[in-house]
Each structure stands twice: as C-alpha cells, then as structure tokens.
Design a protein around this motif. Structure first.
Motif, mmCIF file in Angstrom:
data_model
loop_
_atom_site.group_PDB
_atom_site.id
_atom_site.type_symbol
_atom_site.label_atom_id
_atom_site.label_comp_id
_atom_site.label_asym_id
_atom_site.label_seq_id
_atom_site.Cartn_x
_atom_site.Cartn_y
_atom_site.Cartn_z
ATOM 1 N N TYR A 283 0.865 -1.022 -0.059
ATOM 2 C CA TYR A 283 -0.033 -0.099 -0.257
ATOM 3 C C TYR A 283 0.767 1.446 -0.019
ATOM 4 N N GLY A 284 2.179 1.129 0.129
ATOM 5 C CA GLY A 284 2.903 2.382 0.164
ATOM 6 C C GLY A 284 2.996 3.057 1.195
ATOM 7 N N VAL A 285 2.797 2.549 2.385
ATOM 8 C CA VAL A 285 2.489 2.794 3.685
ATOM 9 C C VAL A 285 3.865 2.775 4.466
ATOM 10 N N ARG A 286 4.224 3.868 5.059
ATOM 11 C CA ARG A 286 5.513 3.787 5.777
ATOM 12 C C ARG A 286 4.990 3.486 7.162
ATOM 13 N N PRO A 287 5.832 2.174 7.736
ATOM 14 C CA PRO A 287 5.464 1.752 9.087
ATOM 15 C C PRO A 287 5.336 2.793 10.077
ATOM 16 N N GLU A 288 6.014 3.813 9.944
ATOM 17 C CA GLU A 288 6.031 4.858 10.973
ATOM 18 C C GLU A 288 4.556 5.385 11.164
ATOM 19 N N ARG A 289 3.707 5.425 10.144
ATOM 20 C CA ARG A 289 2.284 5.976 10.172
ATOM 21 C C ARG A 289 1.519 5.113 10.953
ATOM 22 N N LEU A 290 1.817 3.895 11.183
ATOM 23 C CA LEU A 290 0.908 2.986 11.945
ATOM 24 C C LEU A 290 1.380 2.834 13.231
ATOM 25 N N LYS A 291 0.472 3.042 14.269
ATOM 26 C CA LYS A 291 0.958 2.748 15.652
ATOM 27 C C LYS A 291 0.206 1.611 16.231
ATOM 28 N N VAL B 187 7.960 -10.280 18.815
ATOM 29 C CA VAL B 187 7.343 -9.647 17.889
ATOM 30 C C VAL B 187 7.478 -8.267 17.829
ATOM 31 N N MET B 188 7.297 -7.621 19.083
ATOM 32 C CA MET B 188 7.188 -5.986 19.328
ATOM 33 C C MET B 188 8.660 -5.597 18.850
ATOM 34 N N ASN B 189 9.674 -6.500 19.042
ATOM 35 C CA ASN B 189 11.037 -6.004 18.810
ATOM 36 C C ASN B 189 11.148 -5.907 17.267
ATOM 37 N N GLN B 190 10.746 -6.936 16.652
ATOM 38 C CA GLN B 190 11.108 -7.285 15.136
ATOM 39 C C GLN B 190 10.064 -6.151 14.461
ATOM 40 N N LEU B 191 9.040 -5.895 15.012
ATOM 41 C CA LEU B 191 8.110 -4.672 14.258
ATOM 42 C C LEU B 191 8.657 -3.425 14.546
ATOM 43 N N THR B 192 9.253 -3.134 15.794
ATOM 44 C CA THR B 192 10.066 -1.878 16.078
ATOM 45 C C THR B 192 10.935 -1.606 15.165
ATOM 46 N N ARG B 193 11.878 -2.706 15.003
ATOM 47 C CA ARG B 193 12.995 -2.437 14.125
ATOM 48 C C ARG B 193 12.482 -2.301 12.686
ATOM 49 N N ALA B 194 11.562 -2.867 12.128
ATOM 50 C CA ALA B 194 10.827 -2.280 10.767
ATOM 51 C C ALA B 194 10.194 -1.077 10.654
ATOM 52 N N GLY B 195 10.033 -0.384 11.782
ATOM 53 C CA GLY B 195 9.767 0.953 11.843
ATOM 54 C C GLY B 195 8.225 1.337 12.467
ATOM 55 N N PHE B 196 7.458 0.253 12.697
ATOM 56 C CA PHE B 196 6.186 0.226 13.561
ATOM 57 C C PHE B 196 6.206 0.832 14.879
ATOM 58 N N GLY B 197 5.433 1.591 15.302
ATOM 59 C CA GLY B 197 5.481 2.114 16.743
ATOM 60 C C GLY B 197 4.301 1.484 17.552
ATOM 61 N N PHE B 198 4.486 1.239 18.867
ATOM 62 C CA PHE B 198 3.708 0.863 19.586
ATOM 63 C C PHE B 198 3.196 1.789 20.870
ATOM 64 N N TYR B 199 2.011 1.509 21.101
ATOM 65 C CA TYR B 199 1.460 2.535 22.257
ATOM 66 C C TYR B 199 0.835 1.254 23.179
ATOM 67 N N LEU B 200 1.007 1.740 24.526
ATOM 68 C CA LEU B 200 0.236 1.018 25.647
ATOM 69 C C LEU B 200 -0.740 1.348 26.005
ATOM 70 N N ASP B 201 -2.159 0.543 25.695
ATOM 71 C CA ASP B 201 -3.203 0.890 25.804
ATOM 72 C C ASP B 201 -3.856 0.803 27.339
ATOM 73 N N ASP B 202 -4.731 1.528 27.497
ATOM 74 C CA ASP B 202 -5.578 1.336 29.040
ATOM 75 C C ASP B 202 -4.726 1.426 30.146
ATOM 76 N N PHE B 203 -3.532 2.231 30.281
ATOM 77 C CA PHE B 203 -2.829 2.046 31.376
ATOM 78 C C PHE B 203 -3.718 2.668 32.653
ATOM 79 N N GLY B 204 -3.669 2.032 33.621
ATOM 80 C CA GLY B 204 -4.387 2.316 34.921
ATOM 81 C C GLY B 204 -5.452 1.480 35.271
ATOM 82 N N THR B 205 -5.536 0.531 34.296
ATOM 83 C CA THR B 205 -6.870 -0.467 34.643
ATOM 84 C C THR B 205 -6.697 -1.732 35.372
ATOM 85 N N GLY B 206 -5.518 -1.713 36.270
ATOM 86 C CA GLY B 206 -5.509 -2.665 37.249
ATOM 87 C C GLY B 206 -4.338 -3.616 36.957
#
Ligand code: C2E
Ligand code: CA
Ligand code: CA
Ligand code: CA
Length: 273
Positions: free
Chosen positions: A136-144, A162-181
């Motif tokens: 799709y011609g999408v830079r991985p940096e655009r996807l979180k 998997v996270m490390n591999q995807l991070t190396r490929a340029g994808f970003g990670f967000y930690l969701d729902d922080f504070g829910t227990g």
C-alpha cells in the motif's frame, strides 16, 4: 448448566440460553460481515496540546447488524477471539488502515490500530505486516500498534519478540488502557513503547486531589524516560484543563470528538488547516 446443592446439573437458565443464542447470531453476523464488507473503521481524532490541534487518530472497528444498528466492538471482538475469527478480522483492519493512508495523502498524521494477543501468535505476522504496508506504499512509522498489558502478560516472550521485530521495521507501539489494574511499570520500562495511553478511569477520578498527584507523577515519570502520554476518555472542560495542566501530551475523548466516519474525520482535519 448450573450447579446446585449436591453438584447435580440442573438447568439452563433462560438468560444463559438467550446469551448463547445472541452469541451464535453475532458469530453469524461477523462471518457474513467479513464477506459482505460490513465492517468499517471510525476515526477518533487525538488532540496535541502543545500544537493546539488534532495531529493523529485511532481507528476503531465498527459493525452494522441487519437492522442498521451498530454492534459494539467491546462485544464482538472478545467473541471473535473466542471463536477463532479475530485474525481474519484483524488483517482486514490493518488493510483498511493502509488503504485509508494511501487514499488520503492529505492526512499526514499517524493512525493507531488495536491488536489482539492472537495476532502475536501468528507465525508469519511480521513479514506479512511488512509486505502489506509495502503493497500500500505505507511507511510503517504511520501506523501505531496499541496493545494492553493483559496482552503482554498472556505470552510475554512471544509478544516481546514480535514487538522488537516490528519496532525494528519501523512500526510504533502504544500501551493502551494504562491504569486499569494490570499496570506494572516494568513493562513500560523494558518494552519499546513510544507512548502510553492513560485510561479513562484515571480521568474519571481526576477531581480528587490524590488522583491528581498520582496522574501528575505518572506523566512526569514517563516523560523522564522519553515516553509520551495520551489521555483517553476526556469528556468535559474541567478534565481537559486539569489533564493539560498535568502535562499530558495529547488528549483523546468525547470533549474534542467522538469517533467519526471517514468523511467527517477528513472534514474535521481539513477544517483546522
Ligand atoms: P479502546 O482501544 O480503549 O478504545 C477506546 C474506546 O473508548 C472506544 O470505544 C472509544 O469510542 C471510547 N471513547 C473514546 N473517548 C471516550 C470518552 O470521552 N468517553 C467514553 N465514555 N468513551 C470514549 P469503542 O470504539 O467502543 O471500542 C471499544 C474497544 O474495542 C476498544 O477499546 C478496543 O479495545 C476494541 N477495539 C476497537 N476496534 C478494534 C480493532 O480493530 N481491533 C481490536 N483487536 N480491538 C478493537
Ligand atoms: Ca485503543
Ligand atoms: Ca484505551
Ligand atoms: Ca479498552
């Protein structure tokens, strides 16, 4: 079947029967929806406090039932996970997200998508993510990629790899729902997260002095290790003001906007220049 007294199996309650029927109807709806392309994305804009404007968004999956009313993802996602339908659904989401980025070059922000734990167990998921975005011609940096601590806890080694591999490929990670227990700072400190999303529950208690102190400390701690914060579930002006004062980088919530259909989201983004 319910157990009573001596442990004998007595009856299906009417409620259980109805819940079971509802689930089966939903499973049918999900299957048919995938074939007939009844699924679509809504986009909830995310406000950048320093820039004073929307700069990113989260893609949220939607499904219409035969009456045209929306089924909540909080209901159909867990069911799709239980019935082995989530991976097909998830690839559909990723593809729709890529198509959106490709089709609307006027939108230059990042786009968050939510991942389920089962996606991390697919053996070819990393090469597939890379080839799909390339197609799709999408830079991985655009996807979180948003994941919760529950997902990490379910299979820490696999998710981390998997996270490390995807991070190396340029994808970003967000930690969701922080504070829910589940919140444990160790994940945040050891895993490559760009951003932490503070859950609505933290915002709901923000009128309380102790909660304010806690949230301020959390935000400051993340900033100190170079991790941004997004506050979710901000619904009114008071919450907005307090969260901005406590230093959160971005805000997502009904106060600014509900999740919007594609066209409305693009209009909103266009409107702010
Ligand atoms: P989430 O990832 O925590 O998404 C945020 C949810 O909070 C969304 O609900 C959003 O509409 C809602 N929200 C945003 N601002 C406010 C606010 O100010 N007040 C209130 N009360 N709610 C607010 P939604 O769209 O119903 O999604 C529910 C959950 O379903 C998501 O929670 C996510 O866990 C899951 N989900 C949605 N789309 C996907 C998907 O494509 N894949 C996967 N695996 N899960 C998804
Ligand atoms: Ca999310
Ligand atoms: Ca969330
Ligand atoms: Ca959630």
């Amino acid at each position: 079947c319910k157990e009573r007294g001596g442990g004998k199996c007595l009856y299906f309650s009417r409620e259980m029967y109805q819940a079971f029927r509802r689930q089966n109807q939903l499973v049918d709806l999900i299957k048919r929806g995938m074939e007939a392309e009844q699924f679509y994305l809504n986009f909830q804009p995310v406000y950048n406090c320093a820039r004073g404007k929307f700069d990113s968004c989260e893609a949220l999956l939607r499904l219409k039932d035969e009456n045209g009313s929306n089924v909540s993802p909080a209901e159909f996602i867990p069911l799709a996970e239980k019935r082995g339908l989530i991976n097909g659904l998830s690839w559909m989401v990723i593809e729709m997200a890529c198509r959106f980025i490709r089709d609307y070059p006027e939108y230059s922000g990042s786009l968050s998508i939510n991942f389920s734990v089962l996606q991390f167990l697919e053996t070819d998921m990393v090469p597939r993510m890379i080839s799909l975005t390339q197609r799709y011609g999408v830079r991985p940096e655009r996807l979180k990629i948003e994941i919760t601590e529950r997902i990490i806890a379910e299979d820490t080694r696999r998710v981390l790899s998997v996270m490390n591999q995807l991070t190396r490929a340029g994808f970003g990670f967000y930690l969701d729902d922080f504070g829910t227990g589940y919140s444990s700072l160790s994940y945040v400190l050891t895993l490559p997260f760009e951003c932490i999303k503070l859950d609505k529950s933290l915002v709901d208690g923000i009128g309380n002095e102790k909660n304010r102190i806690l949230v301020e400390a959390i935000v400051r701690c993340f900033h100190a290790i170079g991790v941004e914060t997004i506050t979710e579930g901000v619904e009114n002006e008071e919450q907005r003001r307090i969260m901005a004062e406590l230093g959160t980088d971005r805000i997502q919530g009904y106060y600014y906007s509900r999740p919007l259909p594609e066209k409305e989201f693009l209009e909103l983004m266009r409107g702010q220049g």
